[in-house]
Write a protein that holds these residues in place. Structure first.
Motif: not given
Ligand SMILES: *Cc1c(COP(=O)(O)O)cnc(C)c1O
Length: 409
Positions: A252-279
């Motif tokens: 008996l699971g939940l239905k809480i998966n993340m859609p790809d179209v949303c993941a795409a936003i985070g994917l582009a952000q995280i690629k520049k996170y530690d060297r740019n956005l976090l700084l």
């Protein structure tokens, strides 16, 4: 000048990544989610990272995974966003709130005093991106006297043999203690990828799985992933492949998966996170701290030390010798200058649901003290030096107007 509190960071790379998902013919959980999980593993070095559709749903999943239900107690700070407690209530268990210390994080001495034979989980919260004292918390749950009172009533509780630590790291992606990233500091860490967080997928969360040797993290990832998809043995992406139609529902699971179209936003952000956005967040943080160090009424938030680096999620300014209503008046004055500020957080015992459950503000004096004088200032990569200066003078003038009856301009 109008300055919003926390607009999302959207640049052309992010738009391109989302367009790529839209044009790919696949928009729900699939390759973008997988790529985001890989980037999170790269950033934090956690053994396994599982994307879900929110921090809240991820916490409910992990509490259920550990067999949490009626009769169980989960220790949390009184000072946090309500989701920390709501996830516990959703499982039918009891949130045990304890007070905080002056760096906003849960008081480990208070945790110790709150542990009973019903305690199954501790959920510390890295408020503002400042990591809790995990060395002390991990030592506490492994202490032999504490282990001796632990009463397992589920297979994963037996396997762990002690209280589970789930870090509410909704704010603290990229923070570090002794060069170790959040994600690796506890058994389970959950990041939020909600729109206002340091890295976002509009709505989303990530469960970092870092369980001790009695567990196989890869197997737990595979099981939990299935449990984010209604307990279904195949995800839609795999099923959509020719000949891949057959599946089973095995739990008996939940239905809480993340859609790809949303993941795409985070994917582009995280690629520049530690060297740019976090700084860039760090730049804003220190510009504030520098500026407010000139005012003896301003208490700046905890600053990086030799061992601790924040993720600079919030700039939680505190003001000495003001009442809650004076703080509110200062916020009204700041609002008149077009600057949006916030308060993190309204302590849970002040909210109706929790009041009705019997929680009382007077039981958490340090939580109230820190809440009553707190104002969260805008902090995000897009803020310019000039805007930060404007915010500082808005805060200073507003303080003077309310507290010293001085009116500038
Ligand atoms: C944002 C937040 C959450 C909830 O995150 P969602 O992804 O919106 O469910 C939980 N805890 C804290 C401390 C938060 O700030």
């Amino acid at each position: 000048m109008n300055i919003p509190f926390s607009p999302p960071y959207i640049d052309q790379d992010i738009i391109n990544e989302v367009n790529d998902s839209l044009n790919s013919g696949w928009i729900t959980t699939g390759p973008k989610v997988k790529a985001l999980e890989e980037e999170i593993k790269k950033l934090t070095k956690v053994p396994q990272a599982l994307c879900v559709n929110s921090w809240t749903s991820g916490a409910i999943l992990m509490l259920k995974w550990f067999g949490i239900g009626p009769g169980d107690e989960v220790i949390i700070p009184a000072y946090t966003y309500s989701a920390t407690a709501l996830s516990v209530l959703q499982c039918g268990a009891k949130p045990i709130m304890v007070d905080i210390t002056d760096d906003f994080t849960i008081d480990v001495i208070k945790i110790k005093a709150a542990i009973t034979s019903n305690t199954k989980v501790i959920m510390p919260v890295d408020i503002a991106g400042w990591p809790c004292d995990y060395a002390a918390i991990n030592e506490l749950v492994q202490n032999k006297d504490i282990v001796a009172v632990f009463k397992p009533n589920h297979k994963n509780q037996e396997k762990l043999g002690r209280i589970l630590v789930i870090s509410d790291a909704a704010h603290s992606i990229g923070a570090k203690v002794n060069e170790i990233e959040t994600g690796l500091l506890t058994d389970i860490t959950i990041f939020s990828l909600h729109a206002v967080k340091n890295v976002t997928t509009a709505e989303g969360g990530v469960i970092c799985i870092n369980l001790p040797n009695s567990f196989n993290n890869e197997e737990e990832y595979a099981y939990l992933r299935m449990m984010t998809l209604n307990g279904q043995t195949k995800d839609a992406f795999t099923k959509s492949k020719a000949g891949g139609w057959r599946y089973d529902i095995i739990d008996l699971g939940l239905k809480i998966n993340m859609p790809d179209v949303c993941a795409a936003i985070g994917l582009a952000q995280i690629k520049k996170y530690d060297r740019n956005l976090l700084l860039e967040r760090k730049r804003v943080f220190y510009q504030y701290s520098q500026a407010f160090s000139n005012y003896n009424w301003a208490i700046t938030p905890p600053q990086d030390t030799e061992t601790i680096q924040s993720s600079y999620h919030l700039y939680a300014l505190r003001i000495t010798d003001i009442s809650e209503s004076e703080r509110d008046l200062i916020i009204d004055e700041i609002a008149k200058t077009g600057v949006a500020v916030n308060v993190h957080f309204i302590p849970m015992p002040m909210l109706t649901l929790f009041k009705n459950l019997g929680y009382k503000m007077e039981d958490y004096p340090n939580t109230y003290k820190n809440y009553a004088c707190e104002i969260s200032l805008p902090i995000y990569p897009q803020l310019t030096e000039e805007q930060v200066k404007y915010i500082v003078s808005s805060v200073v003038n507003s303080y003077q107007a309310v507290k010293l009856n001085v009116t500038n301009s």
